[in-house]
Design a protein around this motif. Structure first.
Motif, mmCIF file in Angstrom:
data_model
loop_
_atom_site.group_PDB
_atom_site.id
_atom_site.type_symbol
_atom_site.label_atom_id
_atom_site.label_comp_id
_atom_site.label_asym_id
_atom_site.label_seq_id
_atom_site.Cartn_x
_atom_site.Cartn_y
_atom_site.Cartn_z
ATOM 1 N N CYS A 110 -4.479 -16.464 6.617
ATOM 2 C CA CYS A 110 -3.061 -16.804 6.781
ATOM 3 C C CYS A 110 -2.873 -17.936 7.783
ATOM 4 O O CYS A 110 -1.936 -18.732 7.671
ATOM 5 C CB CYS A 110 -2.275 -15.571 7.249
ATOM 6 S SG CYS A 110 -2.167 -14.260 6.007
ATOM 7 N N ALA A 111 -3.759 -18.012 8.769
ATOM 8 C CA ALA A 111 -3.612 -18.993 9.850
ATOM 9 C C ALA A 111 -4.275 -20.341 9.551
ATOM 10 O O ALA A 111 -4.100 -21.300 10.310
ATOM 11 C CB ALA A 111 -4.187 -18.416 11.149
ATOM 12 N N LYS A 113 -4.939 -23.911 8.561
ATOM 13 C CA LYS A 113 -4.074 -25.073 8.380
ATOM 14 C C LYS A 113 -4.812 -26.149 7.599
ATOM 15 O O LYS A 113 -6.046 -26.152 7.516
ATOM 16 C CB LYS A 113 -3.634 -25.615 9.738
ATOM 17 C CG LYS A 113 -2.803 -24.619 10.544
ATOM 18 C CD LYS A 113 -2.413 -25.205 11.894
ATOM 19 C CE LYS A 113 -1.583 -24.201 12.696
ATOM 20 N NZ LYS A 113 -1.233 -24.723 14.038
ATOM 21 N N ASP A 116 -7.566 -27.802 9.343
ATOM 22 C CA ASP A 116 -8.806 -27.054 9.594
ATOM 23 C C ASP A 116 -9.859 -27.315 8.520
ATOM 24 O O ASP A 116 -11.025 -26.955 8.692
ATOM 25 C CB ASP A 116 -8.516 -25.545 9.647
ATOM 26 C CG ASP A 116 -7.647 -25.158 10.829
ATOM 27 O OD1 ASP A 116 -7.773 -25.790 11.886
ATOM 28 O OD2 ASP A 116 -6.835 -24.210 10.691
ATOM 29 N N HIS A 159 0.330 -25.154 6.953
ATOM 30 C CA HIS A 159 -0.673 -24.174 6.577
ATOM 31 C C HIS A 159 -1.229 -24.488 5.185
ATOM 32 O O HIS A 159 -0.541 -25.083 4.346
ATOM 33 C CB HIS A 159 -0.089 -22.759 6.585
ATOM 34 C CG HIS A 159 0.208 -22.238 7.946
ATOM 35 N ND1 HIS A 159 1.415 -22.455 8.586
ATOM 36 C CD2 HIS A 159 -0.555 -21.510 8.809
ATOM 37 C CE1 HIS A 159 1.388 -21.886 9.787
ATOM 38 N NE2 HIS A 159 0.209 -21.306 9.950
ATOM 39 N N ASN A 162 1.260 -21.535 1.868
ATOM 40 C CA ASN A 162 2.606 -21.270 2.366
ATOM 41 C C ASN A 162 3.214 -20.062 1.669
ATOM 42 O O ASN A 162 2.908 -19.754 0.523
ATOM 43 C CB ASN A 162 3.515 -22.480 2.155
ATOM 44 C CG ASN A 162 3.085 -23.686 2.971
ATOM 45 O OD1 ASN A 162 3.088 -24.804 2.489
ATOM 46 N ND2 ASN A 162 2.697 -23.456 4.221
ATOM 47 N N GLY A 173 3.734 -19.806 6.820
ATOM 48 C CA GLY A 173 2.388 -19.520 6.357
ATOM 49 C C GLY A 173 2.336 -18.243 5.538
ATOM 50 O O GLY A 173 3.231 -17.396 5.610
#
Length: 254
Positions: A110-111, A113, A116, A159, A162, A173
């Motif tokens: 979920c986190a 992005k 990343d 994210h 989404n 997110g």
């Protein structure tokens, strides 16, 4: 603690190590009461009391409580393939693919992005959370191909995945509830009676990597485990070449 005091009619700090061990042995041998839970809580209570009283020697002398090892549910390769094909939407297939292909926890996915992701290095960065450690995990070329198509067509903001936008029009997110719904909607389509959750895919990631020859220390780093003991559980599940498991029926009629 109170039961121990009543048993000897003396305060615990005045009892010898032998007295305490005899009482704990007595607890273990009783069939009706106290329960195993009572035995554990007696030790926890004594540890806390001896720590407060500064009686470290007696605290150390208490027996260790071994945690029961509950082996995780793991999918086989065909079940994973069917689950990856089950969702109607590319986004949902990618979410399942990231859980299995990267071994992520739900809240970690979920986190994630957009920043990343590194398609050239074929990695995704997972920042530390809840006392864990930062790590990079490999990103399969199969996932990269799908992610590039998804990003081009869906145009996610911030994210990688989404959820619904806020009333102010801001992108949010993906949530763990959203992941749970996706798994629930698709697990019934693969013809398996296993209890499949998002964490089942993480367990499967770990077990399959061990079976493919990844060493336990590298697996610990990929999973982001703080302690190697957590990773060792998967040795009980994996069918490793060095100690292949088989049924005696396989040899009975040779």
């Amino acid at each position: 603690m109170a039961h121990l005091t009543l048993h000897y009619n003396r305060s615990p700090e005045k009892l010898s190590v032998e007295h305490v061990q005899n009482y704990l042995y007595h607890c273990q041998k009783l069939h009706k009461t106290p329960s195993e839970s009572f035995f554990k809580h007696t030790i926890f209570g004594l540890r806390a009391a001896y720590k407060v009283m500064g009686m470290e020697a007696k605290r150390v002398a208490l027996p260790q409580i071994k945690r029961d090892i509950k082996l995780p549910c793991v999918l086989n390769k065909e079940e994973v393939k069917r689950l990856l094909k089950a969702p109607k939407y590319l986004k949902h297939r990618l979410i399942i693919g990231m859980l299995y292909g990267c071994g992520l926890r739900s809240y970690e996915l979920c986190a994630v992005k957009l920043s990343d992701l590194d398609f050239e290095r074929k990695t995704v960065f997972i920042p530390k959370k809840k006392g864990k450690i930062d790590r990079y995990v490999p990103l399969s070329p199969l996932l990269i191909r799908g992610l590039k198509k998804y990003i081009t067509t869906e145009n996610p903001q911030g994210h990688l995945f989404n959820s619904q936008v806020s009333k102010a029009g801001e992108s949010r997110g993906l949530t763990t509830n959203g992941i749970r719904w996706i798994i629930k909607e698709n697990r019934s389509k693969i013809g398996s009676s296993k209890q499949i959750t998002a964490h089942t895919l993480r367990h499967t990631f770990a077990t399959h990597l061990l079976e493919y020859g990844v060493d336990i220390v590298s697996l610990k780093e990929l999973l982001g485990h703080a302690h190697i003991e957590m990773t060792l559980t998967y040795l009980h599940v994996a069918n490793l070449p060095s100690g292949s498991k088989f049924s005696p029926l396989d040899k009975l009629y040779d």
